[in-house]
Design a protein around this motif. Structure first.
Motif, PDB file in Angstrom:
ATOM      1  N   ASN A 151       0.794  -1.339   0.169  1.00 30.66           N
ATOM      2  CA  ASN A 151       0.148  -0.058   0.088  1.00 30.66           C
ATOM      3  C   ASN A 151       0.714   1.127  -0.094  1.00 30.66           C
ATOM      4  O   ASN A 151       0.381   2.234  -0.622  1.00 30.66           O
ATOM      5  N   ARG A 152       2.053   1.324   0.495  1.00 30.14           N
ATOM      6  CA  ARG A 152       2.830   2.508   0.538  1.00 30.14           C
ATOM      7  C   ARG A 152       3.359   2.782  -1.052  1.00 30.14           C
ATOM      8  O   ARG A 152       3.468   3.970  -1.319  1.00 30.14           O
ATOM      9  N   GLU A 153       3.562   1.892  -1.669  1.00 30.53           N
ATOM     10  CA  GLU A 153       3.838   1.893  -3.367  1.00 30.53           C
ATOM     11  C   GLU A 153       2.518   2.269  -4.026  1.00 30.53           C
ATOM     12  O   GLU A 153       2.790   3.273  -4.853  1.00 30.53           O
ATOM     13  N   VAL A 154       1.471   1.892  -3.601  1.00 28.96           N
ATOM     14  CA  VAL A 154       0.076   2.354  -4.190  1.00 28.96           C
ATOM     15  C   VAL A 154      -0.243   3.693  -3.881  1.00 28.96           C
ATOM     16  O   VAL A 154      -0.619   4.744  -4.766  1.00 28.96           O
ATOM     17  N   LEU A 155       0.041   4.265  -2.501  1.00 27.60           N
ATOM     18  CA  LEU A 155      -0.327   5.631  -2.210  1.00 27.60           C
ATOM     19  C   LEU A 155       0.679   6.574  -2.800  1.00 27.60           C
ATOM     20  O   LEU A 155       0.175   7.861  -3.414  1.00 27.60           O
ATOM     21  N   ALA A 156       1.855   6.045  -3.174  1.00 28.73           N
ATOM     22  CA  ALA A 156       3.084   6.979  -3.887  1.00 28.73           C
ATOM     23  C   ALA A 156       2.502   6.892  -5.240  1.00 28.73           C
ATOM     24  O   ALA A 156       2.755   8.024  -6.150  1.00 28.73           O
ATOM     25  N   SER A 157       2.007   5.975  -5.754  1.00 27.70           N
ATOM     26  CA  SER A 157       1.596   6.119  -7.215  1.00 27.70           C
ATOM     27  C   SER A 157       0.443   6.967  -7.589  1.00 27.70           C
ATOM     28  O   SER A 157       0.797   7.534  -8.280  1.00 27.70           O
ATOM     29  N   MET A 158      -0.378   7.007  -6.710  1.00 31.13           N
ATOM     30  CA  MET A 158      -1.544   7.819  -6.424  1.00 31.13           C
ATOM     31  C   MET A 158      -1.101   9.373  -6.626  1.00 31.13           C
ATOM     32  O   MET A 158      -1.649  10.093  -7.382  1.00 31.13           O
ATOM     33  N   LEU A 159      -0.312   9.576  -5.643  1.00 29.08           N
ATOM     34  CA  LEU A 159       0.162  11.058  -5.443  1.00 29.08           C
ATOM     35  C   LEU A 159       0.923  11.341  -6.589  1.00 29.08           C
ATOM     36  O   LEU A 159       0.953  12.453  -6.920  1.00 29.08           O
ATOM     37  N   GLU A 160       1.728  10.683  -6.963  1.00 25.59           N
ATOM     38  CA  GLU A 160       2.635  11.006  -8.150  1.00 25.59           C
ATOM     39  C   GLU A 160       1.674  11.321  -9.575  1.00 25.59           C
ATOM     40  O   GLU A 160       2.172  12.041 -10.418  1.00 25.59           O
ATOM     41  N   ARG A 161       0.585  11.036  -9.553  1.00 25.84           N
ATOM     42  CA  ARG A 161      -0.419  11.226 -10.724  1.00 25.84           C
ATOM     43  C   ARG A 161      -0.608  12.692 -10.501  1.00 25.84           C
ATOM     44  O   ARG A 161      -1.213  13.365 -11.623  1.00 25.84           O
ATOM     45  N   GLY A 162      -0.653  13.133  -9.504  1.00 27.55           N
ATOM     46  CA  GLY A 162      -1.190  14.761  -9.341  1.00 27.55           C
ATOM     47  C   GLY A 162      -2.366  14.893  -9.714  1.00 27.55           C
ATOM     48  O   GLY A 162      -2.677  15.990  -9.979  1.00 27.55           O
ATOM     49  N   GLU A 163      -3.182  14.175  -9.576  1.00 28.71           N
ATOM     50  CA  GLU A 163      -4.803  14.450  -9.676  1.00 28.71           C
ATOM     51  C   GLU A 163      -5.448  13.570  -8.607  1.00 28.71           C
ATOM     52  O   GLU A 163      -5.070  12.705  -8.158  1.00 28.71           O
ATOM     53  N   PRO A 164      -6.754  13.996  -8.301  1.00 31.93           N
ATOM     54  CA  PRO A 164      -7.652  12.982  -7.389  1.00 31.93           C
ATOM     55  C   PRO A 164      -7.499  11.604  -7.777  1.00 31.93           C
ATOM     56  O   PRO A 164      -7.958  11.326  -8.823  1.00 31.93           O
ATOM     57  N   CYS A 165      -7.333  10.765  -6.862  1.00 31.83           N
ATOM     58  CA  CYS A 165      -7.590   9.193  -6.921  1.00 31.83           C
ATOM     59  C   CYS A 165      -8.646   8.730  -5.809  1.00 31.83           C
ATOM     60  O   CYS A 165      -8.586   9.422  -4.616  1.00 31.83           O
ATOM     61  N   LEU A 166      -9.352   7.909  -6.366  1.00 34.32           N
ATOM     62  CA  LEU A 166     -10.410   6.936  -5.345  1.00 34.32           C
ATOM     63  C   LEU A 166      -9.791   5.840  -5.225  1.00 34.32           C
ATOM     64  O   LEU A 166      -9.146   5.067  -6.151  1.00 34.32           O
ATOM     65  N   PHE A 167      -9.718   5.315  -4.060  1.00 32.85           N
ATOM     66  CA  PHE A 167      -8.899   4.084  -3.639  1.00 32.85           C
ATOM     67  C   PHE A 167      -9.877   3.219  -3.103  1.00 32.85           C
ATOM     68  O   PHE A 167     -10.326   3.427  -1.896  1.00 32.85           O
ATOM     69  N   PHE A 168     -10.300   2.117  -3.618  1.00 31.75           N
ATOM     70  CA  PHE A 168     -11.504   1.329  -3.074  1.00 31.75           C
ATOM     71  C   PHE A 168     -10.780   0.083  -2.659  1.00 31.75           C
ATOM     72  O   PHE A 168      -9.881  -0.620  -3.006  1.00 31.75           O
ATOM     73  N   GLU A 169     -11.181  -0.089  -1.235  1.00 24.84           N
ATOM     74  CA  GLU A 169     -10.757  -1.049  -0.483  1.00 24.84           C
ATOM     75  C   GLU A 169     -11.618  -2.141  -0.044  1.00 24.84           C
ATOM     76  O   GLU A 169     -12.606  -1.731   0.851  1.00 24.84           O
ATOM     77  N   ASP A 170     -11.752  -3.278  -0.713  1.00 26.75           N
ATOM     78  CA  ASP A 170     -12.521  -4.200  -0.259  1.00 26.75           C
ATOM     79  C   ASP A 170     -12.485  -4.488   1.231  1.00 26.75           C
ATOM     80  O   ASP A 170     -11.300  -5.064   1.497  1.00 26.75           O
ATOM     81  N   LYS A 171     -13.616  -4.382   1.952  1.00 22.94           N
ATOM     82  CA  LYS A 171     -13.331  -4.906   3.435  1.00 22.94           C
ATOM     83  C   LYS A 171     -12.974  -6.195   3.608  1.00 22.94           C
ATOM     84  O   LYS A 171     -12.429  -6.329   4.872  1.00 22.94           O
TER      85      LYS A 171
END
Length: 324
Positions: A151-171
């Motif tokens: 998840n740390r890599e995924v968060l970094a990938s989202m932030l690198e895009r420089g646009e809003p991201c929705l992160f769906f987390e299957d419970k």
């Protein structure tokens, strides 16, 4: 480490590394630490940068978008992903538009976390998979949590895009172990794509987001042991915009896309459309889509399992596709 612990650690790392980062949401403060304990310990370590809000998804995503618009990093938690519908205006008419509507591109580092999906008996309004309602919105990216992606890599990938991201987390993933899989189907990574297979010449390719991955693996095991049908599973981290080029080397023959959403205007439809335009000559037929039934999601476990797409749904779809 469980998936929930991995995500919690990723948020700790983000706030530790980025002094402009904020976490915003309902009941995210300690000692509660969020409905699923994903924000546990954050407000103690980072006082002033973890903000508890009233029960207003529109307000909290608006504040998050404002923080991001002024150069900060914002992570907003929607307590149950179903309620992201209440924030639709802020996400789709403000945050996603703000990236490009001021004359030049303006990076906007914003993540909206959406605990999603059924399987826990939470009933019709707390169990939905809302991904399909945000597909195709310019300036908005969609990701889905996976036990095969740190998840740390995924968060970094989202932030690198420089646009809003929705992160769906299957419970249902929160309590699973990171990387846990069936020994028959070892998982490897190719960039943002996770790949599980028993051999490199499968009879069928299954494409599924992280929340469906273990259901697909269970179906693959039964198919291999009972019918000698070999499948390959592809699990992308980013759902939209889809990196279809990453899928192409692994796609041919019979292809199935499995997701928990109900049919109609889905992520699977987008995947099928992109694949048909590129590898039609390598397919035995149109990409087949697997969905949950056209129904609200019941609370009772035995009824809920009849509605949601699961192992048996995928198993049946693979056999039908190969037979046809």
């Amino acid at each position: 480490m469980r998936v929930a612990e991995n995500l919690n650690e990723a948020l700790h790392g983000l706030l530790d590394d980025d002094p402009t980062a904020y976490v915003i949401g309902e009941d995210v403060l300690d000692p509660y630490g969020g409905a699923f304990k994903i924000t546990k310990g954050l407000s103690v370590r980072f006082p002033g940068r973890v903000i508890g809000t009233p029960i207003s998804e529109g307000a909290l995503t608006g504040v998050a978008a404002g923080l991001a618009l002024t150069g900060n990093t914002a992570v907003a938690e929607i307590m149950f992903g179903d309620f992201v519908a209440l924030a639709f205006d802020q996400i789709c008419n403000f945050a996603s538009k703000s990236v490009s509507m001021y004359g030049s591109r303006l990076p906007l580092r914003m993540i909206v976390r959406c605990p999603s999906g059924g399987g826990r008996g939470y009933g019709p309004t707390h169990s939905q998979s809302m991904q399909k309602h945000f597909i195709g919105m310019p300036g908005l990216s969609l990701y889905e949590m996976s036990p095969f992606h740190d998840n740390r890599e995924v968060l970094a990938s989202m932030l690198e895009r420089g646009e809003p991201c929705l992160f769906f987390e299957d419970k249902i993933l929160y309590t699973r172990q990171m990387g846990q899989t069936d020994p028959m189907f070892p998982v490897r990574r190719d960039g943002e794509l996770a790949i599980a297979e028993a051999d490199d010449r499968p009879d069928c390719v299954i494409i599924a987001p992280g929340g469906m991955a273990h259901r697909a693996l269970a179906a693959m095991r039964t198919l291999l042991l009972e019918d000698e049908i070999s499948c390959r599973l592809l699990v992308p981290s980013r759902l939209y915009p889809l990196d279809v080029e990453a899928l192409l080397p692994y796609v041919n023959g019979v292809v199935i896309v499995a997701e928990e959403s109900t049919a109609g205007g889905t992520w699977g439809s987008e995947v099928a459309h992109l694949l048909h335009g590129r590898v039609w000559d390598r397919l035995r037929g149109p990409v087949r889509l697997v969905h949950s039934r056209d129904s609200v999601i019941p609370t009772a476990a035995h009824l809920e399992s009849e509605v949601l797409a699961g192992e048996s749904t995928i198993h049946h779809a693979v056999r039908e596709a190969l037979r046809g």
